[in-house]
Write a protein that holds these residues in place. Sequence first.
Motif, PDB file in Angstrom:
ATOM      1  N   VAL A 172       0.818  -1.209   0.000  1.00 13.21           N
ATOM      2  CA  VAL A 172       0.000   0.000   0.000  1.00 13.21           C
ATOM      3  C   VAL A 172       0.854   1.263   0.000  1.00 13.21           C
ATOM      4  CG1 VAL A 172      -0.234   0.046   2.524  1.00 13.21           C
ATOM      5  CG2 VAL A 172      -1.968   1.158   1.101  1.00 13.21           C
ATOM      6  N   GLY A 173       2.009   1.228   0.691  1.00 14.22           N
ATOM      7  CA  GLY A 173       2.881   2.393   0.709  1.00 14.22           C
ATOM      8  C   GLY A 173       3.433   2.730  -0.661  1.00 14.22           C
ATOM      9  N   VAL A 174       3.820   1.698  -1.401  1.00  8.60           N
ATOM     10  CA  VAL A 174       4.319   1.897  -2.772  1.00  8.60           C
ATOM     11  C   VAL A 174       3.218   2.477  -3.645  1.00  8.60           C
ATOM     12  CG1 VAL A 174       5.210   0.726  -4.832  1.00  8.60           C
ATOM     13  CG2 VAL A 174       6.013   0.060  -2.556  1.00  8.60           C
ATOM     14  N   TRP A 175       2.008   1.942  -3.484  1.00  6.44           N
ATOM     15  CA  TRP A 175       0.896   2.423  -4.293  1.00  6.44           C
ATOM     16  C   TRP A 175       0.591   3.895  -4.012  1.00  6.44           C
ATOM     17  CZ3 TRP A 175      -1.673   2.917  -8.308  1.00  6.44           C
ATOM     18  CH2 TRP A 175      -2.929   3.511  -8.311  1.00  6.44           C
ATOM     19  N   LEU A 176       0.599   4.287  -2.750  1.00  6.41           N
ATOM     20  CA  LEU A 176       0.305   5.680  -2.404  1.00  6.41           C
ATOM     21  C   LEU A 176       1.362   6.616  -2.980  1.00  6.41           C
ATOM     22  CD1 LEU A 176      -0.923   5.405   1.301  1.00  6.41           C
ATOM     23  CD2 LEU A 176      -2.283   5.768  -0.759  1.00  6.41           C
ATOM     24  N   LEU A 177       2.612   6.194  -2.976  1.00  8.65           N
ATOM     25  CA  LEU A 177       3.678   7.006  -3.561  1.00  8.65           C
ATOM     26  C   LEU A 177       3.469   7.174  -5.060  1.00  8.65           C
ATOM     27  CD1 LEU A 177       6.368   8.416  -2.842  1.00  8.65           C
ATOM     28  CD2 LEU A 177       7.530   6.307  -3.516  1.00  8.65           C
ATOM     29  N   ILE A 178       3.126   6.073  -5.727  1.00  6.02           N
ATOM     30  CA  ILE A 178       2.899   6.122  -7.173  1.00  6.02           C
ATOM     31  C   ILE A 178       1.677   6.961  -7.506  1.00  6.02           C
ATOM     32  CG2 ILE A 178       2.235   4.746  -9.196  1.00  6.02           C
ATOM     33  CD1 ILE A 178       3.936   2.472  -8.059  1.00  6.02           C
ATOM     34  N   SER A 179       0.561   6.696  -6.819  1.00  8.37           N
ATOM     35  CA  SER A 179      -0.712   7.342  -7.172  1.00  8.37           C
ATOM     36  C   SER A 179      -0.734   8.823  -6.847  1.00  8.37           C
ATOM     37  CB  SER A 179      -1.868   6.640  -6.453  1.00  8.37           C
ATOM     38  OG  SER A 179      -1.753   6.787  -5.046  1.00  8.37           O
ATOM     39  N   SER A 180       0.151   9.269  -5.953  1.00 10.50           N
ATOM     40  CA  SER A 180       0.178  10.704  -5.630  1.00 10.50           C
ATOM     41  C   SER A 180       1.205  11.445  -6.489  1.00 10.50           C
ATOM     42  CB  SER A 180       0.484  10.904  -4.141  1.00 10.50           C
ATOM     43  OG  SER A 180       1.700  10.258  -3.786  1.00 10.50           O
ATOM     44  N   LEU A 181       2.468  11.023  -6.439  1.00 13.60           N
ATOM     45  CA  LEU A 181       3.516  11.733  -7.170  1.00 13.60           C
ATOM     46  C   LEU A 181       3.325  11.649  -8.681  1.00 13.60           C
ATOM     47  CD1 LEU A 181       6.755  10.937  -5.123  1.00 13.60           C
ATOM     48  CD2 LEU A 181       5.280  12.951  -5.022  1.00 13.60           C
ATOM     49  N   ALA A 182       2.915  10.477  -9.178  1.00  8.93           N
ATOM     50  CA  ALA A 182       2.778  10.315 -10.629  1.00  8.93           C
ATOM     51  C   ALA A 182       1.595  11.100 -11.187  1.00  8.93           C
ATOM     52  CB  ALA A 182       2.643   8.841 -10.984  1.00  8.93           C
ATOM     53  N   ARG A 183       0.655  11.471 -10.346  1.00  2.04           N
ATOM     54  CA  ARG A 183      -0.478  12.288 -10.793  1.00  2.04           C
ATOM     55  C   ARG A 183      -0.109  13.771 -10.882  1.00  2.04           C
ATOM     56  NH1 ARG A 183      -6.057  10.745 -10.506  1.00  2.04           N
ATOM     57  NH2 ARG A 183      -6.387   8.618  -9.733  1.00  2.04           N
TER      58      ARG A 183
END
Length: 243
Positions: A172-183
């Motif tokens: 979940v931590g990896v996903w939150l990093l991806i879904s926030s910064l990549a947006r």
Amino acid sequence: MHKINKQLSEKQKKAMSAGAIAIFILFTLAVFWFVGRPMLEMIGQPEQFRQWVDGHGFWGRLAFIGMMVLQVFIAIIPGEPLEMAAGYAFGMVEGTFLCLISVTIGGYLVFIFVRTWGMKAVEVFFPREKIRSLRFLHRSPRRDALFFLIFIIPGTPKDLLSYVAGLTDMKVGVWLLISSLARLPSIVTSTVGGDALGMQNYLFAAVVFAITLAISGLGLLIYRRICAVQRQKNEADPPEEQI
């Protein structure tokens, strides 16, 4: 007798699962009809929306975050109008910050929701064919990098990707990093355009939106190419329970 009880228990679980999904579908439709539509109508009148936000201070900002979280979770509500409205009402910097907080919260809720209910939860919003078109993300050794790459490209179906991520074993931590910064690039272009409209700099706003549209079109072509290449590398069908 034990087998019969076990079978009944499994049937009950399936019935409860089907009932929960049906209730969620009805709830989603109700939320869109009674909340989503009025919300988009208010966003469609940016000057009135800015006045409403200014009149409510902190609570207006909190309400906007709630709107954005709802948009991320209820995938049928478009996100770009809200991001542009954020730039119009709050300015580029604050609007971007509020959008980033919102998509992070929304991304977390979607991820946990899919982890809890599985494929059935995703199929509430997307047909199985679209979900399975991204099955290469489930098995690729560079899955996380691919998610980030696809997410950061403007024009890609980020709502679909948000739901598909929960079907993988990504942390979940990896996903939150991806879904926030990549947006961030997509959010910034929308808030910059909205801010320009708010400052009545219509020429600059038109240029920003034209460039964004062109980049999004190119991004969509890149996304389709990535999907096609990855599908060729993963021709074997995955197990049925996977994407």
